[in-house]
Design a protein around this motif. Structure first.
Motif, PDB file in Angstrom:
ATOM      1  N   VAL A 112      -3.815   4.841   3.871  1.00 14.17           N
ATOM      2  CA  VAL A 112      -4.686   3.706   3.528  1.00 14.17           C
ATOM      3  C   VAL A 112      -5.750   3.656   4.616  1.00 14.17           C
ATOM      4  O   VAL A 112      -5.445   3.415   5.784  1.00 14.17           O
ATOM      5  N   PHE A 113      -7.000   3.920   4.225  1.00 15.15           N
ATOM      6  CA  PHE A 113      -8.086   4.031   5.196  1.00 15.15           C
ATOM      7  C   PHE A 113      -8.997   2.818   5.097  1.00 15.15           C
ATOM      8  O   PHE A 113      -9.463   2.466   4.014  1.00 15.15           O
ATOM      9  N   GLY A 144      -7.097   3.730  -0.914  1.00 18.64           N
ATOM     10  CA  GLY A 144      -5.699   4.109  -0.962  1.00 18.64           C
ATOM     11  C   GLY A 144      -4.738   2.965  -1.196  1.00 18.64           C
ATOM     12  O   GLY A 144      -3.522   3.167  -1.156  1.00 18.64           O
ATOM     13  N   ASP A 145      -5.230   1.766  -1.465  1.00 18.03           N
ATOM     14  CA  ASP A 145      -4.363   0.603  -1.688  1.00 18.03           C
ATOM     15  C   ASP A 145      -4.794  -0.088  -2.978  1.00 18.03           C
ATOM     16  O   ASP A 145      -5.884  -0.656  -3.052  1.00 18.03           O
ATOM     17  N   ALA A 146      -3.942  -0.029  -3.993  1.00 22.56           N
ATOM     18  CA  ALA A 146      -4.253  -0.645  -5.287  1.00 22.56           C
ATOM     19  C   ALA A 146      -3.783  -2.090  -5.381  1.00 22.56           C
ATOM     20  O   ALA A 146      -4.074  -2.771  -6.364  1.00 22.56           O
ATOM     21  N   ASP A 316     -12.185   1.784  -8.438  1.00 23.06           N
ATOM     22  CA  ASP A 316     -11.089   2.754  -8.405  1.00 23.06           C
ATOM     23  C   ASP A 316     -11.462   4.118  -8.991  1.00 23.06           C
ATOM     24  O   ASP A 316     -10.768   5.106  -8.735  1.00 23.06           O
ATOM     25  N   GLY A 317     -12.534   4.200  -9.763  1.00 26.70           N
ATOM     26  CA  GLY A 317     -12.849   5.470 -10.416  1.00 26.70           C
ATOM     27  C   GLY A 317     -13.845   6.347  -9.697  1.00 26.70           C
ATOM     28  O   GLY A 317     -14.038   7.507 -10.083  1.00 26.70           O
ATOM     29  N   GLN A 325      -9.330  13.483  -8.405  1.00 29.10           N
ATOM     30  CA  GLN A 325      -8.093  12.693  -8.439  1.00 29.10           C
ATOM     31  C   GLN A 325      -8.450  11.260  -8.080  1.00 29.10           C
ATOM     32  O   GLN A 325      -9.055  11.010  -7.038  1.00 29.10           O
ATOM     33  N   ASP A 326      -8.100  10.322  -8.935  1.00 23.82           N
ATOM     34  CA  ASP A 326      -8.471   8.927  -8.690  1.00 23.82           C
ATOM     35  C   ASP A 326      -7.778   8.374  -7.453  1.00 23.82           C
ATOM     36  O   ASP A 326      -6.600   8.654  -7.202  1.00 23.82           O
ATOM     37  N   VAL A 327      -8.519   7.588  -6.688  1.00 22.15           N
ATOM     38  CA  VAL A 327      -8.008   6.920  -5.494  1.00 22.15           C
ATOM     39  C   VAL A 327      -8.437   5.458  -5.567  1.00 22.15           C
ATOM     40  O   VAL A 327      -9.621   5.180  -5.755  1.00 22.15           O
ATOM     41  N   PRO A 328      -7.509   4.498  -5.458  1.00 24.20           N
ATOM     42  CA  PRO A 328      -7.917   3.087  -5.481  1.00 24.20           C
ATOM     43  C   PRO A 328      -8.818   2.769  -4.297  1.00 24.20           C
ATOM     44  O   PRO A 328      -8.587   3.236  -3.172  1.00 24.20           O
TER      45      PRO A 328
END
Length: 421
Positions: A112-113, A144-146, A316-317, A325-328
């Motif tokens: 998580v950045f 990195g955090d949804a 998120d997209g 690759q999707d990343v939140p």
């Protein structure tokens, strides 16, 4: 005399203005760092295709394109498509560069950045008061955090920054693009029409419910859908209950998915725990124009001004376009150019700032020895040769933030420092 001005929509900053801006920026950096955000830097230019990937909304139309090197005059005369002439462009925001940065360096970053990016951006705006072609953006983002924790961290950190700047009392209007989409679905707007419908709803504060309805009818929207939306807007009353599920449900038609409400409620609970109360207001008509938002969106409101002091949302997209690759991801941007004129932050160095006015015949060695002693004591020192009109020099120094002065003659051992003004 011919005026020599900066390009339209761009500005020079005199020393006092530049110093004030840097004090505000330093405080913003310090507070965001305290909240665990790490500052990064990206190039001022990105690939033309990346800046025009269809995620930047109208800002893509305002991008400054950088022409390819070595284009012949014949090619230039025969080509009208900017994509054939440009391979780079100046960034119009910091989110697109950040997404590219994360995709480039993901293996070197924490899972998580939390990023801070403070830098100028450029847009080919029509220059007017408060709207510039070059301006500063101050962004924080979490990748990195949804979970709702990410939004709550962003909101808490940003409100803390505003408090530190003396702009306490701010609140955050919040909505979710998924809720907007569900709302338009309930009212029967076809999916293909919704982007245009949202653009019209975004004008609600300016043209009112009847104006929104009239514009939607002109766009060819179905009368039943427009009538239902107009009635919903006309019957809307600002919430008085504390932020929570009951308030959100009361302000939305039936059919909004539970997961959206639960996500918003989670944000409110976390912010309330962090700040001893949640200064959040659910606004079902908040749109925000960027095409890359996929979930929560928010704006800062302050009782002293009629305009927003910043905003952001979840996208998120976007990173997936570069990474495959999707990343939140979610971000919040402070409107630096709007707030910098609202705040006054004392310069601690001003209390130790001295203008050293010296006679022409003072040896350089004596002059620099005195200056070195003052600097070593923590003073900021400017050297000025004594002119005929001493007052003009002192007045200018005071306008530049200096608070004291001393005069010096050759062979003088001690300086008498006096206050300016």
């Amino acid at each position: 005399m011919v005026a020599v001005n900066p390009p339209r929509g761009m500005r020079d900053f005199l020393p006092a203005d530049k110093a004030r801006r840097e004090r505000v920026l330093a405080l913003i950096r310090e507070r965001y760092r305290a909240h665990g955000f790490d500052e990064i830097e990206t190039p001022v230019m990105e690939d033309h295709a990346r800046l025009h990937a269809g995620v930047g909304g109208d800002n893509e139309k305002l991008a400054f394109n950088v022409m390819k090197r070595g284009i012949s005059a014949e090619t230039l005369a025969a080509t009208t498509d900017a994509a054939d002439l440009a391979d780079l462009g100046l960034r119009y925001d910091l989110t697109v560069p950040l997404s590219r940065f994360y995709a480039s360096h993901r293996g070197e970053l924490s899972g998580v950045f939390r990023a801070v990016q403070i830098a100028p951006v450029w847009r080919a705006e029509r220059p007017q008061k408060g709207r510039y072609r070059q301006f500063m953006q101050c962004d924080i983002d979490i990748m990195g955090d949804a979970s709702s924790r990410a939004e709550a961290e962003l909101i808490s950190a940003t409100l803390d920054v505003l408090d530190a700047l003396g702009l306490s009392g701010a609140s955050v209007r919040i909505n979710d693009r998924r809720a907007l989409d569900a709302l338009l679905d309930v009212f029967g707007f076809p999916e293909a029409d919704r982007p245009g419908v949202l653009i019209t709803i975004d004008k609600l504060d300016k043209i009112g419910p009847s104006g929104v309805a009239a514009e939607l009818r002109e766009r060819g929207s179905a009368a039943s859908s427009v009538d239902a939306l107009e009635a919903f807007i006309a019957g809307f009353e600002k919430p008085t209950d504390p932020f929570g599920a009951a308030q959100i449900r009361a302000l939305l038609p039936a059919g909004i998915p539970d997961e959206i409400v639960e996500h918003l409620v989670g944000i409110g609970e976390a912010v309330s725990a962090a700040r001893g109360g949640a200064p959040l207001e659910f606004d079902p008509f908040l749109v925000r124009g960027m095409g890359y938002y996929t979930g929560t969106i928010f704006e800062i409101a302050h009782p002293d001004v009629s305009y927003s002091l910043g905003g952001g949302g979840r996208y998120d997209g976007m990173i997936g376009r570069f990474l495959g690759q999707d990343v939140p991801a979610v971000g919040f941007s402070i409107g630096f150019e709007r707030i910098v004129d609202l705040v006054q932050i004392a310069d601690d160095a001003q209390s130790r700032s001295v203008v050293l006015v010296h006679d022409k015949d003072v040896p350089v060695a004596e002059l620099l020895a005195h200056k070195a002693r003052l600097v070593a004591d923590g003073a900021r020192v400017r050297l000025e040769q004594r002119p005929r009109n001493l007052k003009g020099v002192l007045d200018r120094a005071e306008s530049d933030g200096y608070t004291s002065f001393a005069t010096m003659s050759a062979g003088q051992d001690e300086l008498e420092i006096k206050p300016l003004g």
